[in-house]
Design a protein around this motif. Structure first.
Motif, short mmCIF file in Angstrom:
data_model
loop_
_atom_site.label_atom_id
_atom_site.label_comp_id
_atom_site.label_asym_id
_atom_site.label_seq_id
_atom_site.Cartn_x
_atom_site.Cartn_y
_atom_site.Cartn_z
N ASP A 270 7.07 -17.28 42.03
CA ASP A 270 7.89 -16.82 40.91
C ASP A 270 8.26 -15.35 41.07
OD1 ASP A 270 8.08 -19.20 39.57
OD2 ASP A 270 6.31 -18.84 38.33
N LEU A 271 7.33 -14.53 41.51
CA LEU A 271 7.60 -13.11 41.72
C LEU A 271 8.66 -12.92 42.79
CD1 LEU A 271 6.90 -10.16 41.11
CD2 LEU A 271 5.19 -10.32 42.93
N LEU A 272 8.54 -13.64 43.90
CA LEU A 272 9.53 -13.56 44.97
C LEU A 272 10.90 -14.05 44.49
CD1 LEU A 272 9.90 -12.79 47.92
CD2 LEU A 272 9.28 -15.13 48.53
N SER A 273 10.90 -15.07 43.66
CA SER A 273 12.15 -15.57 43.11
C SER A 273 12.82 -14.53 42.22
CB SER A 273 11.87 -16.85 42.31
OG SER A 273 13.02 -17.27 41.62
N TYR A 274 12.05 -13.88 41.37
CA TYR A 274 12.61 -12.84 40.50
C TYR A 274 13.08 -11.63 41.30
CZ TYR A 274 10.96 -15.43 36.45
OH TYR A 274 10.77 -16.40 35.50
N ILE A 275 12.40 -11.31 42.37
CA ILE A 275 12.84 -10.21 43.24
C ILE A 275 14.18 -10.55 43.87
CG2 ILE A 275 12.32 -9.01 45.40
CD1 ILE A 275 9.37 -9.05 44.56
N CYS A 276 14.35 -11.77 44.35
CA CYS A 276 15.63 -12.18 44.94
C CYS A 276 16.74 -12.17 43.90
CB CYS A 276 15.51 -13.57 45.56
SG CYS A 276 14.56 -13.63 47.07
N LEU A 277 16.45 -12.62 42.70
CA LEU A 277 17.44 -12.58 41.63
C LEU A 277 17.83 -11.14 41.31
CD1 LEU A 277 16.01 -15.33 39.26
CD2 LEU A 277 18.04 -15.50 40.67
N ILE B 273 17.59 -8.48 43.32
CA ILE B 273 18.34 -7.92 44.44
C ILE B 273 19.79 -8.41 44.40
CG2 ILE B 273 18.59 -8.04 46.96
CD1 ILE B 273 15.54 -7.93 47.13
N GLY B 274 19.98 -9.67 44.05
CA GLY B 274 21.35 -10.20 43.95
C GLY B 274 22.16 -9.49 42.89
N ILE B 275 21.56 -9.23 41.75
CA ILE B 275 22.28 -8.53 40.68
C ILE B 275 22.58 -7.09 41.09
CG2 ILE B 275 22.03 -7.67 38.32
CD1 ILE B 275 20.55 -10.31 37.71
N TRP C 121 26.44 -2.98 42.89
CA TRP C 121 26.72 -2.02 43.97
C TRP C 121 28.11 -2.27 44.54
CZ3 TRP C 121 26.49 -2.72 49.55
CH2 TRP C 121 26.60 -1.51 50.25
N GLY C 122 28.49 -3.50 44.76
CA GLY C 122 29.83 -3.82 45.26
C GLY C 122 30.91 -3.44 44.27
N LEU D 87 26.47 -11.27 49.59
CA LEU D 87 25.03 -11.07 49.76
C LEU D 87 24.30 -11.24 48.43
CD1 LEU D 87 24.96 -8.04 52.20
CD2 LEU D 87 24.40 -10.42 52.70
N GLY D 88 24.89 -10.73 47.36
CA GLY D 88 24.26 -10.88 46.05
C GLY D 88 24.18 -12.32 45.62
N SER D 89 25.27 -13.05 45.80
CA SER D 89 25.28 -14.46 45.41
C SER D 89 24.29 -15.28 46.25
CB SER D 89 26.69 -15.04 45.56
OG SER D 89 27.57 -14.37 44.69
N MET D 90 24.24 -14.98 47.55
CA MET D 90 23.29 -15.70 48.40
C MET D 90 21.85 -15.38 48.01
SD MET D 90 24.87 -15.61 52.17
CE MET D 90 26.27 -16.59 52.63
N SER D 91 21.59 -14.14 47.66
CA SER D 91 20.24 -13.77 47.22
C SER D 91 19.87 -14.47 45.92
CB SER D 91 20.16 -12.25 47.06
OG SER D 91 18.91 -11.88 46.58
N ILE D 92 20.81 -14.56 45.01
CA ILE D 92 20.55 -15.25 43.75
C ILE D 92 20.31 -16.74 44.00
CG2 ILE D 92 21.63 -15.99 41.59
CD1 ILE D 92 22.86 -13.17 41.44
#
Length: 92
Positions: free
Chosen positions: A3-10, A12-14, A19-20, A43-48
């Motif tokens: 769950d923590l890794l999932s929230y980190i990826c979300l 980073i995507g945001i 940033w873009g 990159l953001g969408s893929m991370s999400i």
């Protein structure tokens, strides 16, 4: 831990999305702005989507298809934009 890794990826995507978008306020050319926006958005969408893949592993076929579609669509769109902007007087 997942769950923590999932929230980190979300998260980073945001961050990539914002940033873009911040590059649109600069004084560079429109093509640089579009390139920065499309790369950061991809990159953001893929991370999400990867974060969602960790959160909902039962939906992996659809999420993998979404990642592949994003990669192909944004690459093709970048080539189309570059081709359209490369020579404006080729039709005369």
């Amino acid at each position: 831990m997942i769950d923590l890794l999932s929230y980190i990826c979300l998260g980073i995507g945001i961050v990539f999305w914002f940033w873009g978008t911040s590059h649109l306020l600069g004084r560079r050319s429109i093509l640089f702005k579009l390139h920065s926006l499309s790369v950061a958005d991809t990159l953001g969408s893929m991370s999400i989507i990867f974060g969602l893949l960790l959160k909902i592993p039962s939906e992996w076929p659809l999420l993998i298809l979404a990642i592949i579609s994003l990669a192909i669509w944004n690459t093709v769109l970048g080539y189309v934009l570059a081709y359209c902007s490369s020579s404006g007087d080729s039709y005369e």
